[in-house]
Design a protein around this motif. Structure first.
Motif, PDB file in Angstrom:
ATOM      1  N   PHE A 166       0.839  -1.208   0.000  1.00 55.22           N
ATOM      2  CA  PHE A 166       0.000   0.000   0.000  1.00 55.22           C
ATOM      3  C   PHE A 166       0.873   1.257   0.000  1.00 55.22           C
ATOM      4  O   PHE A 166       0.967   1.989   0.982  1.00 55.22           O
ATOM      5  N   GLU A 167       1.506   1.510  -1.131  1.00 55.74           N
ATOM      6  CA  GLU A 167       2.491   2.580  -1.204  1.00 55.74           C
ATOM      7  C   GLU A 167       1.865   3.961  -1.273  1.00 55.74           C
ATOM      8  O   GLU A 167       2.578   4.964  -1.136  1.00 55.74           O
ATOM      9  N   GLU A 168       0.558   4.049  -1.491  1.00 53.32           N
ATOM     10  CA  GLU A 168      -0.115   5.350  -1.470  1.00 53.32           C
ATOM     11  C   GLU A 168      -1.028   5.496  -0.255  1.00 53.32           C
ATOM     12  O   GLU A 168      -1.838   6.421  -0.180  1.00 53.32           O
ATOM     13  N   LEU A 169      -0.872   4.605   0.710  1.00 53.71           N
ATOM     14  CA  LEU A 169      -1.712   4.640   1.909  1.00 53.71           C
ATOM     15  C   LEU A 169      -1.437   5.907   2.713  1.00 53.71           C
ATOM     16  O   LEU A 169      -0.295   6.198   3.075  1.00 53.71           O
ATOM     17  N   LYS A 170      -2.519   6.674   3.000  1.00 54.19           N
ATOM     18  CA  LYS A 170      -2.397   7.917   3.761  1.00 54.19           C
ATOM     19  C   LYS A 170      -2.885   7.773   5.193  1.00 54.19           C
ATOM     20  O   LYS A 170      -2.362   8.437   6.088  1.00 54.19           O
ATOM     21  N   SER A 171      -3.896   6.945   5.400  1.00 55.19           N
ATOM     22  CA  SER A 171      -4.385   6.763   6.767  1.00 55.19           C
ATOM     23  C   SER A 171      -4.764   5.308   7.009  1.00 55.19           C
ATOM     24  O   SER A 171      -5.304   4.647   6.124  1.00 55.19           O
ATOM     25  N   LEU A 172      -4.477   4.837   8.219  1.00 61.43           N
ATOM     26  CA  LEU A 172      -4.754   3.454   8.613  1.00 61.43           C
ATOM     27  C   LEU A 172      -5.366   3.470  10.006  1.00 61.43           C
ATOM     28  O   LEU A 172      -4.780   4.004  10.950  1.00 61.43           O
ATOM     29  N   ASP A 173      -6.551   2.908  10.124  1.00 64.63           N
ATOM     30  CA  ASP A 173      -7.265   2.852  11.401  1.00 64.63           C
ATOM     31  C   ASP A 173      -7.425   1.399  11.809  1.00 64.63           C
ATOM     32  O   ASP A 173      -8.186   0.645  11.212  1.00 64.63           O
ATOM     33  N   LEU A 174      -6.677   0.997  12.838  1.00 65.83           N
ATOM     34  CA  LEU A 174      -6.760  -0.361  13.392  1.00 65.83           C
ATOM     35  C   LEU A 174      -7.178  -0.318  14.859  1.00 65.83           C
ATOM     36  O   LEU A 174      -6.865  -1.217  15.640  1.00 65.83           O
ATOM     37  N   SER A 175      -7.915   0.704  15.246  1.00 65.31           N
ATOM     38  CA  SER A 175      -8.277   0.886  16.649  1.00 65.31           C
ATOM     39  C   SER A 175      -9.265  -0.174  17.118  1.00 65.31           C
ATOM     40  O   SER A 175     -10.064  -0.688  16.344  1.00 65.31           O
ATOM     41  N   TYR A 176      -9.176  -0.504  18.408  1.00 60.61           N
ATOM     42  CA  TYR A 176     -10.115  -1.407  19.098  1.00 60.61           C
ATOM     43  C   TYR A 176     -10.214  -2.765  18.386  1.00 60.61           C
ATOM     44  O   TYR A 176     -11.263  -3.228  18.010  1.00 60.61           O
ATOM     45  N   ASN A 177      -9.052  -3.410  18.222  1.00 62.55           N
ATOM     46  CA  ASN A 177      -9.006  -4.700  17.550  1.00 62.55           C
ATOM     47  C   ASN A 177      -8.229  -5.750  18.339  1.00 62.55           C
ATOM     48  O   ASN A 177      -7.885  -6.788  17.782  1.00 62.55           O
ATOM     49  N   TYR A 178      -7.930  -5.490  19.636  1.00 63.85           N
ATOM     50  CA  TYR A 178      -7.181  -6.439  20.467  1.00 63.85           C
ATOM     51  C   TYR A 178      -5.812  -6.753  19.871  1.00 63.85           C
ATOM     52  O   TYR A 178      -5.302  -7.859  19.989  1.00 63.85           O
ATOM     53  N   LEU A 179      -5.240  -5.775  19.219  1.00 65.88           N
ATOM     54  CA  LEU A 179      -3.932  -5.933  18.587  1.00 65.88           C
ATOM     55  C   LEU A 179      -2.848  -5.879  19.655  1.00 65.88           C
ATOM     56  O   LEU A 179      -2.750  -4.940  20.434  1.00 65.88           O
ATOM     57  N   GLY A 180      -2.012  -6.944  19.694  1.00 64.55           N
ATOM     58  CA  GLY A 180      -0.958  -7.022  20.695  1.00 64.55           C
ATOM     59  C   GLY A 180       0.375  -6.478  20.231  1.00 64.55           C
ATOM     60  O   GLY A 180       1.256  -6.203  21.042  1.00 64.55           O
ATOM     61  N   GLY A 181       0.551  -6.330  18.926  1.00 59.53           N
ATOM     62  CA  GLY A 181       1.810  -5.805  18.408  1.00 59.53           C
ATOM     63  C   GLY A 181       1.932  -6.039  16.923  1.00 59.53           C
ATOM     64  O   GLY A 181       1.041  -6.602  16.272  1.00 59.53           O
ATOM     65  N   TRP A 182       3.044  -5.567  16.369  1.00 62.61           N
ATOM     66  CA  TRP A 182       3.360  -5.772  14.950  1.00 62.61           C
ATOM     67  C   TRP A 182       4.592  -6.649  14.825  1.00 62.61           C
ATOM     68  O   TRP A 182       5.522  -6.573  15.632  1.00 62.61           O
ATOM     69  N   ILE A 183       4.584  -7.485  13.803  1.00 66.04           N
ATOM     70  CA  ILE A 183       5.780  -8.235  13.431  1.00 66.04           C
ATOM     71  C   ILE A 183       6.372  -7.503  12.238  1.00 66.04           C
ATOM     72  O   ILE A 183       5.837  -7.535  11.131  1.00 66.04           O
ATOM     73  N   GLY A 184       7.472  -6.793  12.474  1.00 69.61           N
ATOM     74  CA  GLY A 184       8.054  -5.956  11.431  1.00 69.61           C
ATOM     75  C   GLY A 184       8.764  -6.768  10.370  1.00 69.61           C
ATOM     76  O   GLY A 184       9.167  -7.918  10.605  1.00 69.61           O
ATOM     77  N   PRO A 185       8.950  -6.209   9.167  1.00 68.74           N
ATOM     78  CA  PRO A 185       9.698  -6.901   8.113  1.00 68.74           C
ATOM     79  C   PRO A 185      11.169  -7.074   8.514  1.00 68.74           C
ATOM     80  O   PRO A 185      11.674  -6.326   9.355  1.00 68.74           O
ATOM     81  N   GLU A 186      11.809  -8.059   7.910  1.00 68.04           N
ATOM     82  CA  GLU A 186      13.206  -8.337   8.266  1.00 68.04           C
ATOM     83  C   GLU A 186      14.112  -7.168   7.917  1.00 68.04           C
ATOM     84  O   GLU A 186      15.060  -6.863   8.625  1.00 68.04           O
ATOM     85  N   GLU A 187      13.826  -6.517   6.805  1.00 71.17           N
ATOM     86  CA  GLU A 187      14.630  -5.355   6.411  1.00 71.17           C
ATOM     87  C   GLU A 187      14.159  -4.145   7.199  1.00 71.17           C
ATOM     88  O   GLU A 187      13.007  -3.712   7.047  1.00 71.17           O
ATOM     89  N   PRO A 188      14.984  -3.534   8.032  1.00 69.03           N
ATOM     90  CA  PRO A 188      14.538  -2.502   8.990  1.00 69.03           C
ATOM     91  C   PRO A 188      13.858  -1.306   8.345  1.00 69.03           C
ATOM     92  O   PRO A 188      12.884  -0.782   8.880  1.00 69.03           O
ATOM     93  N   ASN A 189      14.360  -0.821   7.227  1.00 65.04           N
ATOM     94  CA  ASN A 189      13.835   0.408   6.623  1.00 65.04           C
ATOM     95  C   ASN A 189      12.771   0.160   5.561  1.00 65.04           C
ATOM     96  O   ASN A 189      12.324   1.117   4.913  1.00 65.04           O
ATOM     97  N   LEU A 190      12.401  -1.103   5.366  1.00 61.24           N
ATOM     98  CA  LEU A 190      11.452  -1.405   4.296  1.00 61.24           C
ATOM     99  C   LEU A 190      10.082  -0.802   4.568  1.00 61.24           C
ATOM    100  O   LEU A 190       9.437  -0.253   3.660  1.00 61.24           O
ATOM    101  N   LEU A 191       9.631  -0.862   5.804  1.00 59.73           N
ATOM    102  CA  LEU A 191       8.307  -0.350   6.134  1.00 59.73           C
ATOM    103  C   LEU A 191       8.233   1.155   5.907  1.00 59.73           C
ATOM    104  O   LEU A 191       7.276   1.662   5.313  1.00 59.73           O
ATOM    105  N   SER A 192       9.244   1.883   6.359  1.00 58.75           N
ATOM    106  CA  SER A 192       9.228   3.331   6.202  1.00 58.75           C
ATOM    107  C   SER A 192       9.341   3.746   4.743  1.00 58.75           C
ATOM    108  O   SER A 192       8.749   4.749   4.330  1.00 58.75           O
ATOM    109  N   SER A 193      10.086   2.980   3.925  1.00 61.86           N
ATOM    110  CA  SER A 193      10.232   3.344   2.520  1.00 61.86           C
ATOM    111  C   SER A 193       8.966   3.052   1.726  1.00 61.86           C
ATOM    112  O   SER A 193       8.600   3.820   0.832  1.00 61.86           O
ATOM    113  N   ARG A 194       8.272   1.966   2.042  1.00 59.90           N
ATOM    114  CA  ARG A 194       7.044   1.634   1.320  1.00 59.90           C
ATOM    115  C   ARG A 194       5.865   2.491   1.784  1.00 59.90           C
ATOM    116  O   ARG A 194       5.021   2.868   0.984  1.00 59.90           O
TER     117      ARG A 194
END
Length: 583
Positions: A97-125
């Motif tokens: 989702f390289e054009e994603l501007k807003s993400l709402d994941l509120s109130y979903n019992y989310l315990g955490g994120w499993i980040g990608p292996e490449e550290p900067n991949l999430l911020s670049s995408r």
């Protein structure tokens, strides 16, 4: 020739727009379907191509030209299918989702994120992600190191999680303009970290058990761009001075509701430097004493002021005559003792919402609550914009005359209940076209009920607990299909209930404690929206109409203390499952 040469480009551009707008890209649809393993994305498989066109799903917004996903609204998406079980999001699913501007994941019992292996991949995408709402989950501090690598974030909502201690990663979140970390166990280091967010404009620190308010305010004073500061549901202690607020030159909203301000008087007297303040909300904050000499007088740009449900005992500050920008004023449930006609309220000509209920204001009704008083030589002010007016439970006295609404010509909500009003209810009230809700209950009104009130555009009408009397007789053309709530109880009305024939959209009807006579009208069965029906303590007789069983929405029915006779209709009997002989 030049125009002909442009035509192929126009056609190609048009085809690209049409094709792009038909649906999201395949890799994004695949990622969304993978997310659907843990979330309900609410796509409609029965709508033709909607299954393949994820841009038509309720949870998804796309760029209409490119078809790329721009907004994902997944709040409370997990509970209905997966219950209360905590889960972890594979952040790699967000990479397409390289054009994603807003993400709402509120109130979903989310315990955490499993980040990608490449550290900067999430911020670049996710380089365009600006708004992220993760509030109301079960996140701990491990999420912070991942989020801190997304420099595009402008608004971050983390309220109601399991975050503790110092929440801000050093060097991260530097571009944030809005931050909500309410309802977390933050510490002093977090406050020190916040002051380094130089672009921050909106900060929400509700329910974080803040103390030592002076230290906190001085630290936050480094945020020179701050416009909104919310400190609701805290226990704020310590001392504070005018100097502590000196750096908040751009602050427009200060929200302190439901906080225990053990330094309350210090805070109010220290607000003088906040000359840009437009909203001050300090409801239920243990304010007390006299506010007439506080530096609230310097807040000349105030548009909204809420000091309700405190223990304030004083007259209104005379300097409020200069606060002509106030649109919303709520002083409900205090101990203000003042004469309204000589108070600064006469000058607040921009008022749209006024609630002074539950005080000790002296209000002569014959002049109108905001009119001029001849002896005091206060200029008359007409409040054209005032639509909500609650002056109930005060010391309003005398007869209600046309002079009252001559000063407030366009009300939609008018509550004059629990005062000492007397005499007749003016029939002219029925001609106030803007009026939707009228409450005149708990006064000493006498005479009959003006038929004009039942033939107006009112939605809610209460004249309960007065001394009204006589029959209620409507003309043949009288009809108010808009009236939904009608309270006539505890008066001296008599005659039949035939007037109800025109009020077939009622949801609540209470005519108890009167002297109505005659049979229960079968026409009540036509009031199919009725939820509450109270006809008790009258002199009604005859049978209970079987047609009452047609009222499918009816939840409360009281026919007691009448002269009704005959057998009970079958719908009065409860069906109880008989126990099995072996039980």
């Amino acid at each position: 020739m030049k125009n002909k040469a442009l035509w192929p480009l126009v056609v190609i551009w048009g085809i690209a727009c049409l094709c792009g707008s038909r649906g999201c890209q395949e890799q994004e649809r695949v990622a969304l379907l993978a997310l659907n393993a843990t979330l309900d994305l609410k796509y409609r498989v029965d709508a033709g191509e909607s299954y393949f066109n994820c841009c038509s799903w309720e949870s998804v917004d796309c760029n209409p030209t490119t078809g790329r996903v721009t907004h994902l609204m997944l709040s409370m998406s997990r509970y209905y299918h997966f219950g209360f079980k905590t889960w972890y999001l594979n952040a790699s699913l967000l990479l397409p989702f390289e054009e994603l501007k807003s993400l709402d994941l509120s109130y979903n019992y989310l315990g955490g994120w499993i980040g990608p292996e490449e550290p900067n991949l999430l911020s670049s995408r996710l380089s365009k992600l600006e708004v992220l709402d993760l509030s109301g989950n079960s996140l701990d501090n491990s999420i912070l190191s991942i989020l801190g690598t997304i420099p595009s974030l402008r608004s971050l909502f983390l309220g109601g999680n399991n975050l503790r201690g110092n929440l801000l990663v050093k060097g991260g979140f530097s571009n944030l303009m809005e931050l909500d970390i309410s309802d977390n166990a933050i510490d002093a280091a977090t406050i020190e970290g916040i002051k380094n967010l130089s672009h921050l404009e909106n900060l929400y620190l509700d329910f974080v058990h803040l103390k030592h308010v002076g230290t906190i305010v001085r630290a936050l004073g480094a945020l020179s761009s701050l416009r909104i500061l919310s400190l609701q549901y805290n226990t704020i202690e310590g001392t504070i001075t005018t100097q502590d607020f000196h750096n908040f030159s751009k602050l427009e909203q200060l929200i302190l509701d439901d906080s225990s301000l053990n330094t309350s008087r210090g805070i109010l007297s220290s607000l003088g430097p906040l000359t840009s303040l437009r909203l001050l909300s300090s409801s239920r904050t243990n304010l007390s004493g006299n506010i007439s000499n506080h530096s609230l007088c310097n807040l000349v740009k105030l548009e909204e002021l809420d000091l309700s449900f405190n223990g304030i005992t004083s007259r209104l500050p005379i300097c409020w005559r200069n606060m002509s920008s106030i649109r919303i004023l709520n002083l409900e449930d205090n101990e203000f003792a003042d004469s309204v006609v000589s108070s600064p309220l006469t000058n607040l000509t921009s008022l749209e919402f006024l609630s002074i209920s539950g005080n000790h204001f002296d209000i002569p009704s014959s002049l109108g609550p905001l009119a001029n008083h001849s002896r005091l030589k206060v200029p008359s002010m007409t409040h054209f914009n005032l639509s909500y007016m609650d002056i109930s439970n005060n010391n309003m006295r005398g007869k209600l005359t046309t002079k009252f609404w001559a000063n407030v010509p366009n009300p939609s909500y008018l509550n004059l209940s629990t005062n000492r009003l007397e005499g007749n209810i003016p029939s002219e009230l029925g001609s106030v076209k803007s009026l939707d809700i009228l409450d005149l209950s708990s006064n000493n009104f006498s005479g009959g009920l003006p038929i004009q009130l039942l033939d107006s555009k009112l939605d809610i009408l209460s004249v309960a607990y007065n001394n009204l009397q006589g029959e209620i007789v409507l003309s043949n053309h009288t009809m108010n299909p808009g009236l939904s709530f009608l309270w006539l109880e505890h008066n001296l009305f008599n005659g039949s209930l035939s007037f109800l024939s025109s009020l077939f959209d009622l949801e609540i009807l209470d005519v108890s404690n009167n002297i109505f006579i005659g049979k229960l009208p079968r026409l009540i069965a036509n009031m199919t929206l009725l939820v509450t029906l109270d006809l008790s303590k009258n002199q009604l007789d005859g049978l209970i109409p079987q047609e009452l069983c047609n009222l499918d929405l009816l939840e409360y029915l009281d026919l007691s203390d009448n002269n009704l006779s005959g057998p009970l209709p079958s719908f009065f009997y409860l069906t109880v499952d008989a126990p099995h002989p072996s039980e």
